[in-house]
Write a protein that holds these residues in place. Structure first.
Motif, PDB file in Angstrom:
ATOM      1  N   PRO A 133       3.734  -2.539  -7.650  1.00  0.00           N
ATOM      2  CA  PRO A 133       2.355  -2.676  -7.150  1.00  0.00           C
ATOM      3  C   PRO A 133       2.190  -3.772  -6.109  1.00  0.00           C
ATOM      4  O   PRO A 133       1.391  -3.649  -5.177  1.00  0.00           O
ATOM      5  CB  PRO A 133       1.561  -2.992  -8.424  1.00  0.00           C
ATOM      6  CG  PRO A 133       2.368  -2.395  -9.532  1.00  0.00           C
ATOM      7  CD  PRO A 133       3.795  -2.565  -9.120  1.00  0.00           C
ATOM      8  N   SER A 351      -1.336   4.554  -6.965  1.00  0.00           N
ATOM      9  CA  SER A 351      -1.179   5.353  -8.183  1.00  0.00           C
ATOM     10  C   SER A 351       0.022   6.293  -8.081  1.00  0.00           C
ATOM     11  O   SER A 351       0.757   6.477  -9.061  1.00  0.00           O
ATOM     12  CB  SER A 351      -2.455   6.156  -8.455  1.00  0.00           C
ATOM     13  OG  SER A 351      -2.746   7.036  -7.378  1.00  0.00           O
ATOM     14  N   SER A 354       3.219   4.310  -8.609  1.00  0.00           N
ATOM     15  CA  SER A 354       3.447   4.004 -10.018  1.00  0.00           C
ATOM     16  C   SER A 354       3.977   5.222 -10.764  1.00  0.00           C
ATOM     17  O   SER A 354       4.883   5.105 -11.608  1.00  0.00           O
ATOM     18  CB  SER A 354       2.148   3.514 -10.674  1.00  0.00           C
ATOM     19  OG  SER A 354       1.704   2.323 -10.067  1.00  0.00           O
TER      20      SER A 354
END
Length: 403
Positions: A133, A351, A354
């Motif tokens: 991130p 997102s 991830s």
């Protein structure tokens, strides 16, 4: 004595040159067998690869296709430097291709198989770090230490000038491309087509994009030739054009690389929204994966074919890795995988990054901190390439003996 190959004889000499290059080492054979790589990968009996997010991939992600690339502003970074095979596809394909390249480089360096296993672990560490991130680095050297082997090439690239490029590519500072073993004559039709190409607004803009604002943008093709280069682009149109920008004493010369774009061997996503024009596909993929290079490229039609064009800069170099120590092999694997990871990650939302990172963590065994699909695919492909390489060398030896 230099040999100047006539247009009608090109294919014969190109085939012989490709066979010679691919016989040099197993690593060289990997570089020239992209189509077979995907055939073997598709027919592998091992577990299937994970379905990663659909994004632009290199498609031919071996060590020689990464290296220092200069930006329009003069910045320098290691990025993907060959995008002929770029498609919107599965990023796992780039990982397997890079793993195979690194594994054969390790074998060429006479490193034990244990080192290959550790290289794949470090590869996944470097690649995964680009998807964390907090990872917002534009280039790999901002995130981790540059391996000594790569640092030497970067240092060499940073010191290069037009004189180095001229000496290396056209054998001198004179505004002419010398015909010989590297450059071959064009037909009159090909000469006229190259001149007409650089009369178009798109190519004039490309040639002048690296020049200072206010400079005379007069563009003239001084010389052009067919360029004997590469293994995987056999039979494709490949030309070098020496172009003068400006007039009088302020005029500058630049060397342009013109390369035919054809259908990629790399599989693409079924619903991928890619340009139908092959040259435009290459340019678009480059702008997503390697922005330093992509902003210096343009596509165009030439002699009924789709081509892409870029100016060769002195700082653009490929990584030539033939011999590595154990520690250097591990560091190079991690660093280059991080370069590829950055190219992939910049196309994804937080997102999606991830989710892909979580998918990569699956199927890791207790004995090997690398996913089983990557290890199994690499083992299969190394075996297939080794066998195919030896068969190629056998055929090449018979051809040489017969000649």
């Amino acid at each position: 004595m230099k040999i100047s190959v006539l247009p009608a004889d090109r294919m014969k000499f190109l085939i012989a040159d490709r066979n010679r290059k691919m016989a040099a080492s197993a690593h060289a054979y990997v570089r020239g067998s992209t189509s077979r790589f995907y055939q073997w990968l598709e027919n592998s009996e091992r577990s299937s690869l994970p379905e990663g997010p659909e994004l632009w991939i290199c498609g031919d992600c071996h060590v020689g296709n990464l290296g220092p690339v200069a930006s329009r502003s003069g910045a320098l970074a290691v990025q993907i430097r060959d995008l002929d095979q770029t498609v919107i596809g599965n990023p796992a394909h780039d990982l397997v291709r890079l793993a195979l390249s690194l594994a054969t480089a390790a074998r060429s360096s006479d490193l034990p198989g244990v080192t290959t296993a550790l290289m794949l672990e470090r590869m996944m560490d470097g690649y995964g770090a680009a998807f964390a991130p907090e990872a917002e680095h534009e280039t790999a050297d901002e995130a981790m230490a540059v391996p000594k082997t790569v640092k030497l090439v970067m240092r060499q690239a940073s010191r290069r000038s037009w004189k180095h490029l001229a000496d290396e590519r056209i054998e001198g500072m004179d505004p002419v491309i010398p015909l010989g073993s590297r450059f071959w004559p064009l037909t009159n039709e090909e000469h006229e087509a190259v001149r007409a190409l650089f009369d178009t607004d798109r190519l004039r803009a490309l040639v002048t994009i690296l020049r200072n604002p206010g400079e005379d943008d007069h563009v003239k093709v001084v010389d052009a030739a067919y360029w004997r280069k590469g293994c995987s682009s056999l039979g494709r149109l490949r030309m070098a054009a020496l172009v003068k920008v400006g007039r009088g004493r302020s005029a500058r010369h630049c060397l342009m690389d013109i390369k035919e774009a054809v259908q990629a061997s790399a599989p693409h996503a079924p619903d991928a929204n890619m340009p139908a024009d092959q040259g435009e596909r290459v340019v678009m993929g480059a702008r997503h994966l390697s922005p330093f290079l992509g902003t210096r490229m343009a596509s165009a039609p030439l002699l009924g074919k789709s081509v892409f064009v870029r100016e060769l800069l002195p700082q653009d170099l490929k990584l030539e890795i033939e011999t590595l120590t154990r520690d250097e092999a591990l560091n190079v694997a991690e660093f280059l995988a991080h370069v590829v990871g950055i190219a992939h990650a910049r196309q994804l939302s937080v997102s999606d990054r991830s989710a892909w990172l979580a998918e990569l963590q699956r199927n890791r065994s207790r004995a090997l901190d690398a996913p089983s699909w990557l290890w199994n695919s690499t083992v299969d492909l190394v075996a297939l390439h080794e066998a195919a390489y030896l068969q190629h060398c056998r055929r090449y030896a018979f051809e040489e003996k017969a000649a």
